[in-house]
Design an enzyme around this catalytic site. Structure first.
Site, PDB file in Angstrom:
ATOM      1  N   TYR A 180      74.396  45.581  38.636  1.00 47.57           N
ATOM      2  CA  TYR A 180      73.545  44.503  38.084  1.00 47.57           C
ATOM      3  C   TYR A 180      73.684  43.192  38.851  1.00 47.57           C
ATOM      4  CZ  TYR A 180      71.891  47.327  34.122  1.00 47.57           C
ATOM      5  OH  TYR A 180      71.278  48.288  33.338  1.00 47.57           O
ATOM      6  N   VAL A 217      80.860  52.394  36.219  1.00 48.24           N
ATOM      7  CA  VAL A 217      81.840  52.669  35.152  1.00 48.24           C
ATOM      8  C   VAL A 217      81.204  53.514  34.046  1.00 48.24           C
ATOM      9  CG1 VAL A 217      81.391  50.535  33.846  1.00 48.24           C
ATOM     10  CG2 VAL A 217      83.658  51.607  33.749  1.00 48.24           C
ATOM     11  N   ASP A 218      79.900  53.363  33.858  1.00 46.43           N
ATOM     12  CA  ASP A 218      79.164  54.175  32.871  1.00 46.43           C
ATOM     13  C   ASP A 218      79.312  55.654  33.211  1.00 46.43           C
ATOM     14  OD1 ASP A 218      75.659  53.998  31.725  1.00 46.43           O
ATOM     15  OD2 ASP A 218      77.449  54.852  30.810  1.00 46.43           O
ATOM     16  N   THR A 277      78.780  43.011  37.107  1.00 44.72           N
ATOM     17  CA  THR A 277      79.075  42.555  38.480  1.00 44.72           C
ATOM     18  C   THR A 277      78.979  43.678  39.509  1.00 44.72           C
ATOM     19  OG1 THR A 277      81.464  42.949  38.300  1.00 44.72           O
ATOM     20  CG2 THR A 277      80.635  40.786  37.585  1.00 44.72           C
TER      21      THR A 277
HETATM   22  N1  APR Z   1      87.170  51.520  35.663  1.00 39.58           N
HETATM   23  C1  APR Z   1      86.983  50.174  35.627  1.00 39.58           C
HETATM   24  N2  APR Z   1      85.981  49.543  36.262  1.00 39.58           N
HETATM   25  C2  APR Z   1      85.122  50.305  36.981  1.00 39.58           C
HETATM   26  C3  APR Z   1      85.228  51.718  37.059  1.00 39.58           C
HETATM   27  C4  APR Z   1      86.310  52.314  36.364  1.00 39.58           C
HETATM   28  N3  APR Z   1      86.507  53.641  36.370  1.00 39.58           N
HETATM   29  N4  APR Z   1      84.203  52.184  37.850  1.00 39.58           N
HETATM   30  C5  APR Z   1      83.506  51.102  38.251  1.00 39.58           C
HETATM   31  N5  APR Z   1      84.053  49.976  37.738  1.00 39.58           N
HETATM   32  C6  APR Z   1      83.661  48.579  37.933  1.00 39.58           C
HETATM   33  C7  APR Z   1      82.807  48.267  39.138  1.00 39.58           C
HETATM   34  O1  APR Z   1      83.604  48.264  40.320  1.00 39.58           O
HETATM   35  C8  APR Z   1      82.333  46.875  38.753  1.00 39.58           C
HETATM   36  O2  APR Z   1      83.342  45.925  39.052  1.00 39.58           O
HETATM   37  O3  APR Z   1      82.844  48.175  36.839  1.00 39.58           O
HETATM   38  C9  APR Z   1      82.192  46.962  37.212  1.00 39.58           C
HETATM   39  C10 APR Z   1      80.762  47.020  36.703  1.00 39.58           C
HETATM   40  O4  APR Z   1      79.958  47.702  37.662  1.00 39.58           O
HETATM   41  P1  APR Z   1      78.851  48.810  37.203  1.00 39.58           P
HETATM   42  O5  APR Z   1      79.549  49.983  36.690  1.00 39.58           O
HETATM   43  O6  APR Z   1      77.911  48.951  38.353  1.00 39.58           O
HETATM   44  O7  APR Z   1      78.117  48.117  35.966  1.00 39.58           O
HETATM   45  P2  APR Z   1      77.003  46.974  35.915  1.00 39.58           P
HETATM   46  O8  APR Z   1      77.024  46.082  37.109  1.00 39.58           O
HETATM   47  O9  APR Z   1      77.156  46.367  34.547  1.00 39.58           O
HETATM   48  O10 APR Z   1      75.626  47.793  35.999  1.00 39.58           O
HETATM   49  C11 APR Z   1      75.291  48.612  34.907  1.00 39.58           C
HETATM   50  O11 APR Z   1      74.996  50.522  36.290  1.00 39.58           O
HETATM   51  O12 APR Z   1      76.130  52.460  36.071  1.00 39.58           O
HETATM   52  C12 APR Z   1      74.942  51.837  35.776  1.00 39.58           C
HETATM   53  O13 APR Z   1      74.220  52.871  33.746  1.00 39.58           O
HETATM   54  C13 APR Z   1      74.754  51.682  34.293  1.00 39.58           C
HETATM   55  O14 APR Z   1      72.503  50.977  34.563  1.00 39.58           O
HETATM   56  C14 APR Z   1      73.809  50.531  34.267  1.00 39.58           C
HETATM   57  C15 APR Z   1      74.316  49.648  35.392  1.00 39.58           C
END
Ligand code: APR
Length: 174
Positions: A121, A33-34, A118
């Site tokens: 991470y 999502v980042d 989720t």
């Molecule tokens: N809108 C909503 N949710 C989303 C989107 C979106 N466009 N894209 C991804 N997600 C969801 C994923 O499917 C997951 O359920 O966001 C949730 C969090 O997943 P991640 O993005 O992998 O975040 P996280 O697990 O907190 O890990 C953070 O990942 O992207 C890198 O820079 C970030 O290092 C950090 C780590």
């Protein structure tokens, strides 16, 4: 209107006052999502993030939203799952609580969250959903300036986990 809503969707499309970004401690972007938020916001978001000097796990920092349809992005690094004995539950609750505190401080009435930690991470989904729902509901009870929080789940498995966590909490307090 319910003050906590759970939907399936893409958080970069949300027109809430603020959307929360599941960031990392550098705040310099990443995947998941980042990555989606930075792609949609444009390069000015990264330029502003560079001025913030990073952010510790569980804390939250706000920026403008640039090309996104919301007003602010609140960046919070959630905890990386390390087996459950490294304060992960507490730090995840801090990410939700501190993001909401940032939203209140900015005068936001509506906030959208992704499912923090989720994805990459690897925080267990149902455990994270219960922490998220309980922390958000507890904050909303004490802070009436926030009108509505939306959990934006990217897929149906995540959606049902958050719906189940909300149902479990409602049963407990019925
Ligand atoms: N809108 C909503 N949710 C989303 C989107 C979106 N466009 N894209 C991804 N997600 C969801 C994923 O499917 C997951 O359920 O966001 C949730 C969090 O997943 P991640 O993005 O992998 O975040 P996280 O697990 O907190 O890990 C953070 O990942 O992207 C890198 O820079 C970030 O290092 C950090 C780590």
């Amino acid at each position: 209107m319910e003050r906590l809503q759970i939907i399936q969707g893409d958080i970069t499309k949300c027109q809430t006052d603020a959307i929360v970004n599941a960031a990392n401690t550098s705040l310099l972007g990443g995947g998941g999502v980042d990555g989606a938020i930075h792609r949609a916001a444009g390069s000015e978001l990264l330029a502003e993030c560079r001025t913030l000097g990073g952010c510790p796990t569980g804390e939250a920092k706000a920026t403008k939203a640039y090309r996104l349809p919301c007003r602010y992005v609140i960046h919070t690094p959630g905890p990386i799952w390390r087996g459950g004995k490294a304060e992960e539950d507490r730090l995840l609750a801090c990410s939700y609580r501190n993001s909401l505190a940032q939203a209140s401080a900015l005068g936001c009435k509506t906030v959208a969250f992704p499912s923090i930690s989720t994805g990459v991470y690897h925080f267990p989904l149902h455990r994270a959903a219960r922490i998220a729902i309980d922390t958000i509901l507890e904050y909303l009870q004490a802070h009436h300036e926030i009108a509505c929080v939306t959990m934006v789940c990217f897929d149906s498995v995540t959606l049902s986990a958050y719906q189940q966590a909300l149902a479990e909490t409602e049963q407990k307090h019925a």
